[in-house]
Design an enzyme around this catalytic site. Structure first.
Site, short mmCIF file in Angstrom:
data_model
loop_
_atom_site.label_atom_id
_atom_site.label_comp_id
_atom_site.label_asym_id
_atom_site.label_seq_id
_atom_site.Cartn_x
_atom_site.Cartn_y
_atom_site.Cartn_z
N GLY A 59 2.66 1.89 3.11
CA GLY A 59 1.63 0.49 2.95
C GLY A 59 2.33 -0.42 3.62
O GLY A 59 3.00 -0.24 4.84
N CYS A 60 1.93 -1.60 3.35
CA CYS A 60 2.37 -2.97 4.14
C CYS A 60 3.91 -2.84 4.40
O CYS A 60 4.68 -2.71 3.52
CB CYS A 60 1.88 -4.10 3.22
SG CYS A 60 2.61 -5.58 4.06
#
Length: 239
Positions: A59-60
């Site tokens: 993810g981020c």
């Protein structure tokens, strides 16, 4: 490409030009993925040098980097891109979801203080949700996929065995979707993405998505947690 109502691309662009105004963002309705207490890997990699490298995507990269900057034994954790080519390793291109890149973090660590297996345990347990396909929390797209980029045959063997172990133990209600690929290249992200969690602790995205991950690290992996983060700007790496 789908985007959440809380547009992280716009946020990053604003940050890059020094125009981020926290008050302009509505408080989002989502929160960080729940941490899961999982067993340690039955198999682990043997150290081969004074500094080892692990590259992971979940993810981020702000949150993943932040978690490992608070992990004992990590001497540097850099946000960047992996899975695509050097020519497309920039935030604007990667955000289209068409480059093959994932937002990734390169972790340099001291194998005398932390093992590759322990890094994977933290990665699966508190850094992200490995059952989410091509997304994490509010962020959607292949650039937010869960992937382990291995740097050796031994890392590949350990990662494959650990995923099989966790699936067999039914650590999650859904199967792990984490990909395992040989690392072809890691490309550091733009400077404004580095140390983001530490530099912007009151930014709503960080507050609701990433700070809880660091708190979970502190609670679940207390022996591996350090209060003062190891920042990119101050890291000293010996290869």
């Amino acid at each position: 490409m789908r985007r959440s109502t809380f547009n992280r691309l716009s946020l990053c662009v604003a940050t890059a030009v020094g125009a981020l105004a926290i008050a302009s963002f509505a408080v989002p309705s989502y929160a960080a993925e729940d941490a899961v207490i999982i067993p340690a890997p039955a198999m682990d990699a043997q150290p081969s040098g004074t500094t080892e490298t692990a590259v992971i995507a979940g993810g981020c990269f702000w949150g993943v980097q932040g978690v490992f900057q608070h992990t004992k034994g990590v001497v540097n954790a850099v946000s960047g891109y992996a899975g695509g080519t050097k020519s497309t390793a920039n935030y604007s291109a990667v955000s289209t979801g068409s480059t093959g890149h994932a937002e990734a973090v390169e972790i340099k660590y001291d194998p005398k203080q932390i093992s590759y297996g322990k890094i994977l345990q933290i990665y699966f347990s508190v850094a992200h949700d490995p059952t989410q396909l091509n997304r994490q929390g509010p962020d959607s797209g292949t650039q937010y996929r869960s992937e382990i980029f291995t740097t050796s045959a031994e890392q590949k063997k350990v990662a494959e065995a650990y995923i099989a172990q966790l699936n067999a133990a039914k650590a999650w209600k859904k199967p792990i979707v984490t990909k395992i690929s040989a690392l072809q290249g890691f490309f550091p992200a733009e400077e404004y993405h580095q140390d983001y969690l530490t530099l912007h602790p009151n930014q709503p995205y960080i507050v609701y998505n990433d700070l809880p991950k660091v708190e979970n690290l502190k609670k679940i992996f207390a022996q591996n947690y350090i209060e003062k983060p190891t920042l990119v700007s101050s890291a000293k790496v010996t290869n």
